[in-house]
Scaffold this motif. Structure first.
Motif, PDB file in Angstrom:
ATOM      1  N   PRO A   1      40.893  33.632  35.008  1.00  0.00           N
ATOM      2  CA  PRO A   1      41.046  34.772  36.107  1.00  0.00           C
ATOM      3  C   PRO A   1      40.106  35.767  35.543  1.00  0.00           C
ATOM      4  O   PRO A   1      39.862  36.848  36.197  1.00  0.00           O
ATOM      5  CB  PRO A   1      42.374  35.028  35.551  1.00  0.00           C
TER       6      PRO A   1
ATOM      7  N   PRO B   1      40.707  34.516  41.666  1.00  0.00           N
ATOM      8  CA  PRO B   1      42.009  34.394  40.612  1.00  0.00           C
ATOM      9  C   PRO B   1      42.483  35.638  40.109  1.00  0.00           C
ATOM     10  O   PRO B   1      43.620  35.550  39.306  1.00  0.00           O
ATOM     11  CB  PRO B   1      41.221  33.708  39.510  1.00  0.00           C
ATOM     12  N   ARG B   2      42.162  36.747  40.347  1.00  0.00           N
ATOM     13  CA  ARG B   2      42.874  37.896  39.947  1.00  0.00           C
ATOM     14  C   ARG B   2      43.876  38.165  40.933  1.00  0.00           C
ATOM     15  O   ARG B   2      43.752  38.833  42.270  1.00  0.00           O
ATOM     16  CB  ARG B   2      41.793  39.287  39.774  1.00  0.00           C
TER      17      ARG B   2
END
Lengths: 190, 246
Positions: free
Chosen positions: B78, A72-73
């Motif tokens: 995230p 997700p980064r």
């Protein structure tokens, strides 16, 4: 993350198909039209396809959702993808850059210009990265390839006299486009 | 760093608070909030277009909220230190490129989290895709694609599972498998959050219910609380969401 992105690239049949046909086309063109590295002017189209495919293939089958939930980064993931792409492209670019001069040497006996080979290899690798960045921005393989081919074969010849050397243009535009692509990729909804 | 580690009480908890999402000038989520807890299957129910997928996409960090927070283990998705081992997601479709094989797809996901290749074969066996592992995803049926998506979500054996309409496209056997499987996950102390517009299919599977309609939460509670005086969950659902224009 780089290993995951490498794994994605090499498990995509289109990657190998593109590389094989690009090399084949380059060898063929060397025999047909010209000696040395002149055919690269055409076979660089294959590297455009490779770069665009690397990023646009994420948008097939909703794979982008898998990618962004397991990595997700986003900026890091995209950097890993570009690194993996460079790792795959570099040897392929070298092979294409060498193929023309090697054939010429074998047939005509003229020596291989090593500096020339290095420059063509770097040119093709940077062009592939630029294509990947354009792919990120457009998210559509056909559109990306069309825009890049249009730029390279239509727009650039028109404005050529106002631009510095091809290589200098590419060295400047590659990092700019990679950063712009990363910023857009980070901001938008997947 | 100490502050990036979740507080013990937040492990496996999904917390959504004041979520707002606008698209094209229209508010599709109007400040929704709810929680999903470990050891329970939470059903996120609502008619099509109510905002279920939008909520889950924001929770997974795929889309950006205009306001509010959506947290897993107390942090935004995230920011998770180890996403694959923390939360698995099943969204619509297979989530895989059609020209890759099922096994190649699982391999790159496993590599992204440093999981051993043997784990790929374990999850393939778990969802019954071992025989189709060498086939390209483009040749999969709808149900096989869903099984591959589930296998992907399970690779890291995560403590949280988030599923968007997991029963869509499954045959009766597949539906039964997923229901039993999700109950087992909850029984082993994990968190399961699933969205659905099919009420009848879910009454036996869910512990807690969150009902969303036109971007607003209209009911939350245990299955018994939400069903209330109605005959069953389906009746309660239609009473709660009546006039939603379907």
């Amino acid at each position: 993350m780089i290993r995951a992105e490498l794994s994605k690239l090499v498990s995509l049949p289109a990657t190998w198909l593109t590389l094989a046909s690009t090399l084949a086309a380059n060898v063929l063109l060397t025999f047909v039209i010209a000696a040395g590295d002149a055919p690269v002017a055409y076979s660089r189209a294959g590297f455009i396809v490779l770069g665009v495919l690397a990023t646009c293939s994420e948008y097939t089958g909703g794979q982008i959702r898998t990618t962004l939930t397991v990595m997700p980064r986003r900026v890091r993931q995209l950097a890993a993808k570009h690194t993996a792409l460079a790792v795959v492209t570099l040897p392929a670019a070298l092979a294409v850059a060498l193929s023309g001069p090697l054939i010429t040497t074998a047939v005509l006996g003229t020596p291989v210009g090593l500096w020339q080979v290095a420059e063509v290899t770097a040119y093709l690798t940077l062009l592939t990265l630029v294509s990947a960045a354009v792919g990120v921005l457009l998210r559509h393989t056909l559109a990306g390839v069309a825009v890049l081919l249009g730029c390279l074969f239509v727009a650039v010849p028109f404005v050529h006299e106002y631009l510095p050397d091809d290589m200098v243009t590419l060295v400047v535009s590659t990092p700019v486009l990679l950063v712009v692509a990363a910023l857009a990729y980070r901001r938008r909804d997947a | 760093m100490w502050f990036s580690r979740p507080l013990a009480s937040l492990v496996g908890v999904i917390t959504i608070d004041g979520l707002v999402k606008r698209r094209g000038g229209k508010e599709i989520l109007a400040g929704i909030g709810f929680e999903a807890r470990p050891g329970r299957v939470t059903g996120f129910l609502g008619p099509n277009g109510a905002g279920k997928s939008s909520t889950l996409r924001i929770l997974l960090g795929l889309d950006r909220a205009d306001a509010g927070t959506a947290l897993v283990d107390g942090v935004p998705f995230p920011a998770l230190a180890d996403p694959v081992r923390t939360a698995g997601a099943v969204l619509d479709g297979s989530g895989a490129h059609r020209s890759r094989t099922g096994r190649a797809h699982l391999r790159w996901v496993a590599r992204s989290a440093g999981l051993p290749p043997a784990r790929v074969d374990e999850v393939l066996a778990l969802v019954g895709l071992t025989d189709a592992a060498a086939k390209r995803v483009g040749g999969y049926s709808l149900g096989m694609g869903r099984r591959l998506a589930l296998a992907t979500a399970l690779l890291g054996d995560p403590s949280v599972l988030i599923l968007d309409e997991p029963l869509n496209g499954l045959d009766p056997e597949g539906i039964r498998f997923v229901r039993t499987f999700l109950r087992e996950r909850a029984r082993s102390g994990r968190t399961v959050l699933l969205s659905s517009h099919l009420m009848g299919e879910l009454a036996e599977t869910v512990d807690d219910v969150v009902v969303i309609d036109r971007g607003r939460i209209v009911a939350t509670g245990t299955l018994a609380e939400v069903t209330g005086a109605h005959r069953n969950l389906e009746d309660a659902f239609f009473a709660l969401t009546s006039g939603s224009g379907r």
